[in-house]
Write a protein that holds these residues in place. Structure first.
Motif, mmCIF file in Angstrom:
data_model
loop_
_atom_site.group_PDB
_atom_site.id
_atom_site.type_symbol
_atom_site.label_atom_id
_atom_site.label_comp_id
_atom_site.label_asym_id
_atom_site.label_seq_id
_atom_site.Cartn_x
_atom_site.Cartn_y
_atom_site.Cartn_z
ATOM 1 N N TYR A 82 36.491 -9.638 5.255
ATOM 2 C CA TYR A 82 36.674 -8.940 3.815
ATOM 3 C C TYR A 82 35.131 -8.748 3.142
ATOM 4 C CZ TYR A 82 41.551 -9.883 3.854
ATOM 5 O OH TYR A 82 42.982 -10.006 4.223
ATOM 6 N N ALA A 83 34.280 -10.050 3.780
ATOM 7 C CA ALA A 83 32.758 -9.883 2.956
ATOM 8 C C ALA A 83 32.144 -8.606 3.855
ATOM 9 C CB ALA A 83 32.307 -11.237 3.379
ATOM 10 N N GLU A 84 32.330 -8.244 5.039
ATOM 11 C CA GLU A 84 31.655 -7.113 5.548
ATOM 12 C C GLU A 84 32.085 -6.044 5.094
ATOM 13 O OE1 GLU A 84 32.135 -4.816 10.049
ATOM 14 O OE2 GLU A 84 32.753 -6.820 9.849
ATOM 15 N N MET A 85 33.520 -5.638 4.765
ATOM 16 C CA MET A 85 34.049 -4.598 4.412
ATOM 17 C C MET A 85 33.256 -4.331 2.796
ATOM 18 S SD MET A 85 35.760 -2.456 6.044
ATOM 19 C CE MET A 85 36.270 -2.428 7.863
ATOM 20 N N LEU A 86 33.278 -5.232 2.053
ATOM 21 C CA LEU A 86 32.607 -5.188 0.596
ATOM 22 C C LEU A 86 31.269 -4.970 0.525
ATOM 23 C CD1 LEU A 86 34.822 -7.998 -1.142
ATOM 24 C CD2 LEU A 86 35.113 -5.497 -1.177
ATOM 25 N N SER A 87 30.589 -5.360 1.772
ATOM 26 C CA SER A 87 29.281 -4.972 1.787
ATOM 27 C C SER A 87 28.779 -3.510 2.613
ATOM 28 C CB SER A 87 28.597 -6.238 2.778
ATOM 29 O OG SER A 87 28.986 -6.200 3.975
ATOM 30 N N ARG A 88 29.792 -2.917 3.193
ATOM 31 C CA ARG A 88 29.625 -1.693 3.879
ATOM 32 C C ARG A 88 29.481 -0.512 2.787
ATOM 33 N NH1 ARG A 88 33.510 -1.239 9.218
ATOM 34 N NH2 ARG A 88 32.924 0.992 8.774
#
Length: 319
Positions: A82-88
């Protein structure tokens, strides 16, 4: 010696007295309930197997580094996906493209469908023809619709460049080849394709309104616009809510037209969330990250649906 009065019971009081005997359910009601559950069982099985089950599996997978090429769930990632997607940046670009498509399609698909339904409902003869004409495109598969409109927008041979030449407009690179017009072209194709569904819902609601109301309003001197404003719109309040909510959810779940007409291009200007999910899961083989992106889209749809329902409560309370 006085006579003792004889107390007689009032039959009406006896019938109104609550019975202390144990209530028995009507056997007919039990039989109807069993029949209803029997008819609902096949749909319930498919609903659990193909909607609830995959949703729970997607939620679980979103917390793991699951890969398409490796068996098992993989290592535990927690909220890392989730953190990765929100930072992409491409995820937020896909969110904006999805919201852009929703903004382009929801208002016309609601307003135009309502207008066409009102006009068709006033037709006395040949109403079946208009029902068929508006609803027929909706039964076509998305691949057929995408091919038709891709051909229409094709520079040189399509219908749209021919229309532009009539007005002295240079065709340019084409509607679907420009980042400024590609999403508009997809929205136009979607409008032509799915208008019939909302049209049928509105037409069904209009035919439930008694014609006596319109006749009485006409006798009182109400114009057509006044009849629509004071009779049609209030009587269709629940239909408006249903159509608007279904259309918002359908637009947020856009995938087929984008994938078939532009493939997310030019660049990533039309890449929506579900196409990002497909690329992440089946091209990059990262099922866990794709599941996290799907869950974020699910949360977005759920929040918008709840906001829409809460906003509609005051109007329903007044009605």
């Amino acid at each position: 010696m006085t006579a003792t009065p004889v107390l007689t019971e009032n039959p009406a009081a006896r019938t109104s007295r609550p019975s202390t005997a144990p209530s028995r359910r009507n056997p007919l009601h039990l039989r109807d309930a069993r029949a209803a559950w029997l008819f609902l069982a096949p749909f319930g099985v498919f609903y659990l197997a193909f909607l609830i089950g995959p949703t729970i599996d997607m939620l679980i997978t979103s917390f793991f580094n699951t890969s398409l090429v490796k068996p098992g769930l993989g290592s535990f990632a927690g909220f890392g996906n989730y953190a990765e997607m929100l930072s992409r940046p491409d995820f937020w670009s896909a969110i904006l493209a999805t919201l852009q498509f929703t903004l382009y399609t929801v208002p016309p698909l609601v307003v135009v469908a309502f207008v066409f339904a009102v006009l068709t409902n006033r037709v006395r003869r040949g109403q079946w023809f208009f029902r068929l004409a508006f609803f027929l495109p909706f039964v076509l598969p998305s691949a057929t619709i995408s091919l038709i409109w891709t051909f229409i927008f094709t520079p040189g041979t399509g219908l749209w460049p021919l229309v532009e030449s009539w007005f002295g407009i240079s065709p340019g690179a084409g509607v679907l080849a420009s980042p400024n017009t590609a999403m508009i072209g997809i929205a136009v194709a979607t409008l032509w394709w799915t208008l019939g569904f909302n049209f049928v819902l509105y037409l069904a609601g209009l035919q439930e309104i008694p014609r006596e109301l319109y006749e009485a309003a006409a006798v009182d001197g109400a114009t057509t616009w006044e009849q629509i404003r004071y009779i049609t719109l209030p009587m269709l309040s629940r239909t408006h809510t249903l159509v608007l909510l279904l259309q918002i959810i359908a637009s947020l779940k856009i995938f087929d037209q984008v994938y078939l007409m532009t493939g997310g291009g030019p660049g990533i200007s039309t890449q929506v969330v579900l196409e990002l999910v497909t690329g992440t899961g089946f091209t990059d083989n990262r099922i866990g990250a794709a599941s996290a992106a799907s869950m974020l889209l699910f949360i977005l749809i759920l929040v918008i649906a709840v906001i829409r329902q809460v906003a509609d409560r005051p109007s329903r309370a007044e009605a």
